[in-house]
Design an enzyme around this catalytic site. Structure first.
Site, short mmCIF file in Angstrom:
data_model
loop_
_atom_site.label_atom_id
_atom_site.label_comp_id
_atom_site.label_asym_id
_atom_site.label_seq_id
_atom_site.Cartn_x
_atom_site.Cartn_y
_atom_site.Cartn_z
CE LYS A 154 -45.76 -6.04 75.73
NZ LYS A 154 -46.47 -6.87 76.70
CB THR A 229 -50.08 3.91 67.73
OG1 THR A 229 -50.23 3.76 69.19
CG2 THR A 229 -49.95 5.35 67.54
CB SER A 230 -53.61 -0.48 69.06
OG SER A 230 -53.41 -0.27 70.25
NE ARG A 231 -52.38 -5.36 64.52
CZ ARG A 231 -50.83 -5.28 65.16
NH1 ARG A 231 -50.70 -3.84 65.41
NH2 ARG A 231 -50.31 -5.75 65.49
CG ASP A 255 -48.52 4.20 62.56
OD1 ASP A 255 -48.33 4.22 61.63
OD2 ASP A 255 -48.30 2.90 63.02
CD GLU A 260 -53.04 -1.34 58.86
OE1 GLU A 260 -52.89 -0.66 59.40
OE2 GLU A 260 -51.65 -2.48 59.16
CG HIS A 292 -48.48 -1.00 60.91
ND1 HIS A 292 -49.72 -1.89 60.64
CD2 HIS A 292 -48.30 -1.14 62.18
CE1 HIS A 292 -50.37 -2.81 62.27
NE2 HIS A 292 -48.80 -2.18 62.61
CD GLN A 293 -42.73 6.31 60.09
OE1 GLN A 293 -43.91 6.68 59.49
NE2 GLN A 293 -42.18 6.92 60.23
CB ALA A 294 -46.05 2.81 65.37
CG PHE A 295 -43.01 -1.84 63.80
CD1 PHE A 295 -43.80 -1.26 63.32
CD2 PHE A 295 -41.65 -2.23 63.37
CE1 PHE A 295 -43.66 -1.58 61.32
CE2 PHE A 295 -41.37 -2.69 61.87
CZ PHE A 295 -42.12 -2.38 60.58
#
Ligand code: NAI
Length: 326
Positions: A154, A229-231, A255, A260, A292-295
């Site tokens: 996605k 920006t995944s893991r 990200d 983390e 970890h802000q992308a969401f």
């Protein structure tokens, strides 16, 4: 009838807004603590726990949840690499929010790329200090460059569309390629060798852990840019740091970070004993690192709350397990 109690872990004020607005019939206990062996007893009396990306759901925690009579683990995120699926299997259902806003993450990835390439982070700091010099701020046109996208689910697909909007050439790698894709799939090796920018959009699995390591970095073009920006665990941080120091990579937009859990989502500015690699990464001029802000968009937070509550309703009202990870 007494309402069903839910235990939310690792919650911040922004997490609560939509749950409070959309919840009509659950009693919610919000805990700031991350879920782990020490905090699991907070779930006592609750029929479901609602963890997030950096909560620990190993066998010990799952055993304890089952012993407390918790009936469901409803992740309020898409990724579930932090869940021991084997330990949960046939004992407690685990559900998730599969796609709450792929746009949020894809757009943020594009933001990291633009910031890094055009050095907007430096320019912002300079002009606030009344320094209007342009020295050292030269970037390159994205138009005509090649982006390699690892994982065309996605988020990857939307990121590809954004990149095409910039006029970039797209190469993709995914063991489960889409049919009729309007971009080219290549082997991972070819993608690494030919891309100016490499962006990770695959899940963290046994196969993808450290997919970016010393060997894969060696195959990349000199001066490539890496976006993750995944893991965090997709990238071997030490190898990344070395490649950024020796100039093999021109920059990294991150990200997420391998280790983390102890730091991200928290204000650790007073901390003296810091993770050495993280400290070095954040201090480098060619790294833009976010927590970890992308969401984090209104739409995503709304959808997370909506789908999580739907997952809980399906289970507690109809006995159905929807959006299962098992
Ligand atoms: P998705 O499940 O729609 O797509 C993942 C794609 O990766 C699939 O096409 C799958 O075939 C592919 N894949 C699986 N194994 C692979 C491998 N070995 N190599 C290359 N590709 C592989 O997932 P979605 O929604 O696109 O999310 C991708 C990842 O983004 C999630 O797994 C999660 O880790 C991360 N994420 C990060 C967020 C953040 O705030 N930074 C928020 C949401 C997701």
């Amino acid at each position: 009838m007494e309402s069903i109690r839910l235990a939310f872990f690792d919650t911040k004020p922004y997490d609560r807004v939509w749950f409070d607005q959309l919840n009509t019939h659950y009693t919610i206990k919000y805990f700031e603590h991350k879920l782990n062996e020490d905090s699991v007893s907070l779930a006592r009396g609750c029929r479901a726990v609602i963890p997030f990306v950096n909560d620990t759901l190993n066998a010990a925690v799952i055993d304890a949840l089952c012993a407390e009579g918790v009936e469901m683990i409803a992740m309020r995120c898409a990724g579930y690499n932090n869940v021991d699926r084997h330990a949960a299997k046939n004992r407690i259902p685990v559900v998730r929010v599969p796609g709450y806003s792929p746009y949020a993450v894809a757009e943020f990835t594009a933001g990291l790329l633009l910031t890094l390439n055009r050095k907007i982070h430096k320019a912002y700091a300079r002009t606030r200090d009344f320094n209007f010099s342009l020295n050292g701020l030269v970037g390159f046109d994205l138009h005509g460059r090649t982006v390699g996208v690892i994982g065309t689910g996605k988020i990857g697909q939307i990121f590809i569309r954004i990149c095409k909007g910039f006029g970039m050439n797209v190469l993709a790698y995914d063991p489960y390629p889409l049919e009729n894709a309007d971009f080219s799939y290549v082997s991972l090796e070819e993608l690494l060798q030919k891309s100016d920018i490499i962006s990770l959009h695959c899940p963290l699995t046994e196969q993808t852990k450290h997919i970016i390591n010393q060997d894969s970095i060696a195959q990349m073009k000199d001066g490539a840019i890496l976006l993750n920006t995944s893991r965090g665990m997709l990238v071997e941080s030490e190898a990344l740091l070395e490649a950024l120091k020796n100039g093999k990579l021109a920059g990294a937009g991150l990200d997420v970070y391998e280790e983390e859990t102890e730091f991200f989502f928290e204000d650790r500015s007073d901390m003296v004993k810091r993770d050495t690699i993280l400290s070095l990464l954040v201090s480098m001029p060619n790294v833009v690192l976010t927590s970890h802000q992308a969401f984090l968009t209104t739409e995503a937070l709304h959808n997370i709350a909506k789908v999580t509550l739907e997952n809980l309703d399906a289970f507690f009202q109809n006995g159905q397990v929807q959006n299962s990870i098992q």
